[in-house]
Write a protein that holds these residues in place. Sequence first.
Motif, PDB file in Angstrom:
ATOM      1  N   THR A  98       0.854  -1.194   0.000  1.00 12.61           N
ATOM      2  CA  THR A  98       0.000   0.000   0.000  1.00 12.61           C
ATOM      3  C   THR A  98       0.887   1.239   0.000  1.00 12.61           C
ATOM      4  O   THR A  98       2.096   1.128  -0.135  1.00 12.61           O
ATOM      5  N   GLY A  99       0.285   2.422   0.127  1.00  9.23           N
ATOM      6  CA  GLY A  99       1.053   3.664   0.134  1.00  9.23           C
ATOM      7  C   GLY A  99       0.794   4.459  -1.129  1.00  9.23           C
ATOM      8  O   GLY A  99       0.129   3.986  -2.057  1.00  9.23           O
ATOM      9  N   SER A 100       1.347   5.661  -1.164  1.00 11.13           N
ATOM     10  CA  SER A 100       1.147   6.523  -2.339  1.00 11.13           C
ATOM     11  C   SER A 100       1.894   5.995  -3.557  1.00 11.13           C
ATOM     12  O   SER A 100       1.437   6.156  -4.688  1.00 11.13           O
ATOM     13  N   THR A 101       3.043   5.406  -3.326  1.00 10.45           N
ATOM     14  CA  THR A 101       3.932   5.046  -4.436  1.00 10.45           C
ATOM     15  C   THR A 101       3.278   4.134  -5.470  1.00 10.45           C
ATOM     16  O   THR A 101       3.406   4.399  -6.671  1.00 10.45           O
ATOM     17  N   PRO A 102       2.577   3.071  -5.076  1.00 11.79           N
ATOM     18  CA  PRO A 102       2.055   2.163  -6.106  1.00 11.79           C
ATOM     19  C   PRO A 102       0.710   2.581  -6.708  1.00 11.79           C
ATOM     20  O   PRO A 102       0.165   1.846  -7.538  1.00 11.79           O
ATOM     21  N   GLY A 118      14.147   3.875   5.540  1.00  9.40           N
ATOM     22  CA  GLY A 118      14.646   2.655   4.892  1.00  9.40           C
ATOM     23  C   GLY A 118      13.801   1.423   5.167  1.00  9.40           C
ATOM     24  O   GLY A 118      14.189   0.311   4.805  1.00  9.40           O
ATOM     25  N   HIS A 119      12.614   1.603   5.780  1.00 12.32           N
ATOM     26  CA  HIS A 119      11.825   0.409   6.071  1.00 12.32           C
ATOM     27  C   HIS A 119      11.259  -0.217   4.787  1.00 12.32           C
ATOM     28  O   HIS A 119      11.065   0.462   3.777  1.00 12.32           O
ATOM     29  N   ILE A 120      11.034  -1.520   4.847  1.00 13.80           N
ATOM     30  CA  ILE A 120      10.274  -2.231   3.812  1.00 13.80           C
ATOM     31  C   ILE A 120       9.173  -2.992   4.547  1.00 13.80           C
ATOM     32  O   ILE A 120       9.425  -3.591   5.583  1.00 13.80           O
ATOM     33  N   SER A 178       0.959  10.363   8.657  1.00  9.19           N
ATOM     34  CA  SER A 178      -0.082  11.212   9.231  1.00  9.19           C
ATOM     35  C   SER A 178      -0.849  11.956   8.140  1.00  9.19           C
ATOM     36  O   SER A 178      -1.963  12.411   8.364  1.00  9.19           O
ATOM     37  N   ARG A 179      -0.278  12.037   6.915  1.00 11.56           N
ATOM     38  CA  ARG A 179      -0.989  12.734   5.838  1.00 11.56           C
ATOM     39  C   ARG A 179      -2.287  12.024   5.461  1.00 11.56           C
ATOM     40  O   ARG A 179      -3.154  12.618   4.841  1.00 11.56           O
ATOM     41  N   PHE A 180      -2.413  10.765   5.826  1.00  7.03           N
ATOM     42  CA  PHE A 180      -3.641  10.029   5.518  1.00  7.03           C
ATOM     43  C   PHE A 180      -4.673  10.134   6.646  1.00  7.03           C
ATOM     44  O   PHE A 180      -5.766   9.580   6.539  1.00  7.03           O
ATOM     45  N   LYS A 200      12.023  12.853  -0.828  1.00  2.00           N
ATOM     46  CA  LYS A 200      12.031  12.379   0.567  1.00  2.00           C
ATOM     47  C   LYS A 200      12.577  10.954   0.678  1.00  2.00           C
ATOM     48  O   LYS A 200      12.894  10.476   1.757  1.00  2.00           O
ATOM     49  N   LYS A 201      12.648  10.252  -0.451  1.00  2.00           N
ATOM     50  CA  LYS A 201      13.145   8.869  -0.441  1.00  2.00           C
ATOM     51  C   LYS A 201      14.621   8.781  -0.850  1.00  2.00           C
ATOM     52  O   LYS A 201      15.219   7.709  -0.800  1.00  2.00           O
ATOM     53  N   ALA A 202      15.207   9.917  -1.291  1.00  2.00           N
ATOM     54  CA  ALA A 202      16.548   9.864  -1.901  1.00  2.00           C
ATOM     55  C   ALA A 202      17.613   9.320  -0.935  1.00  2.00           C
ATOM     56  O   ALA A 202      18.471   8.532  -1.341  1.00  2.00           O
TER      57      ALA A 202
HETATM   58  P1  PGA Z   1       4.607   5.621   0.429  1.00  2.00           P
HETATM   59  O1  PGA Z   1       5.065   4.610   1.558  1.00  2.00           O
HETATM   60  O2  PGA Z   1       4.473   4.826  -0.828  1.00  2.00           O
HETATM   61  O3  PGA Z   1       3.291   6.175   0.896  1.00  2.00           O
HETATM   62  O4  PGA Z   1       5.683   6.647   0.320  1.00  2.00           O
HETATM   63  C1  PGA Z   1       6.054   3.679   1.282  1.00  2.00           C
HETATM   64  C2  PGA Z   1       6.497   3.009   2.558  1.00  2.00           C
HETATM   65  O5  PGA Z   1       6.442   3.636   3.635  1.00  2.00           O
HETATM   66  O6  PGA Z   1       6.935   1.849   2.491  1.00  2.00           O
END
Ligand code: PGA
Length: 242
Positions: A35-39, A129-131, A158-160, A193-195
Motif C-alpha cells: 500500500t502507500g502513495s507510491t504504487p 529505509g523500512h520495507i 499522518s498525511r492520511f 524524501k526517499k533519496a
Molecule cells: P509511500 O510509503 O508509498 O506512501 O511513500 C512507502 C512506505 O512507507 O513503504
Amino acid sequence: MKVILASNKAAGDQAAFNVFQQVIENGAKVLGLATGSTPEGLYKLLRESDLDFSAMTSVNLDEYVGIAPDNPQSYHYFMQKHLFDAKPFAHSYLPNGLADDPDAEVKRYDQVVADHPVDLQLLGIGRDGHIGFNEPGSPFDGGTHRVKLTQSTIEANSRFFASEDDVPKEAYTMGIGTILKSKEILLMAYGDKKAAAVQKMIEGPVTTDVAASALKKAANVVVILDPAAAAKLQPSSITERI
Ligand code: PGA
C-alpha cells in the motif's frame, strides 16, 4: 539489483506494470502487494489493463493494528479501492488488524505466506529505509510480527489521517525474512524524501540499520526510481535509464 531510472513517475509506473505483466505471462500464481502513495499509479494501470487476476492469489505486506477492514484508513480498504474492487483475485490475504490474539495472528499469517509462496513482491521504501513495516533494527531472518512504528513513519503516514495522534502506533508486517523468500522483488521509490534511503539501500553497507539493504541479499530485485528519488546515487549505480 537492477536499478531503473525512469525519466518521470509515469514512465516508472509503466515499467512497473511491465514487470507485473511479464511475471504473470511467465505463470506467476501469487502476487505480494503493498500500500502507500507510491504504487497508486501502478494500480491504476493494472485496473485499466486487460490482465486477469481471478485465478491468482494476493498477499499483502502489512496492516495497522486496531483498525477494521472496512475502515477507510485500513490497508484492506486501500487494496479494495485501488485494485480488488476492479480486479478481484481468487483469494486476497492481509493481516487482520482486529485479531484478538496477536501471537496467533502472526502465526496464521506466516502460514498463509508459507502456503502461497510469493512470485513477485511489490515494495515501497520508508524514509527510514523500512520495507513493509520493518523498521531499523529488524532482523533479516524475521517472519511476520507485530511492530511499533517509528516516529518517522508515524509522521510520514499522518498525511492520511486527521492528525498525527490518529495514526495507529502498531502494525502487523511480514518480516524481512518473509520478503526475501519471494522469487522476485520490485521496489518503487519516487520523490526527494526517499533519496537518502534509496542511496543507503543501493550504495551503503548491508546493515539492519537500513532494512531495505537486506534486498542486496536477494537474487532478483528490480528497483524503479524517478529522478528525485535517484538524486543522491552515483551514475554508476544506475543499470538502465528509460
Ligand atoms: P509511500 O510509503 O508509498 O506512501 O511513500 C512507502 C512506505 O512507507 O513503504
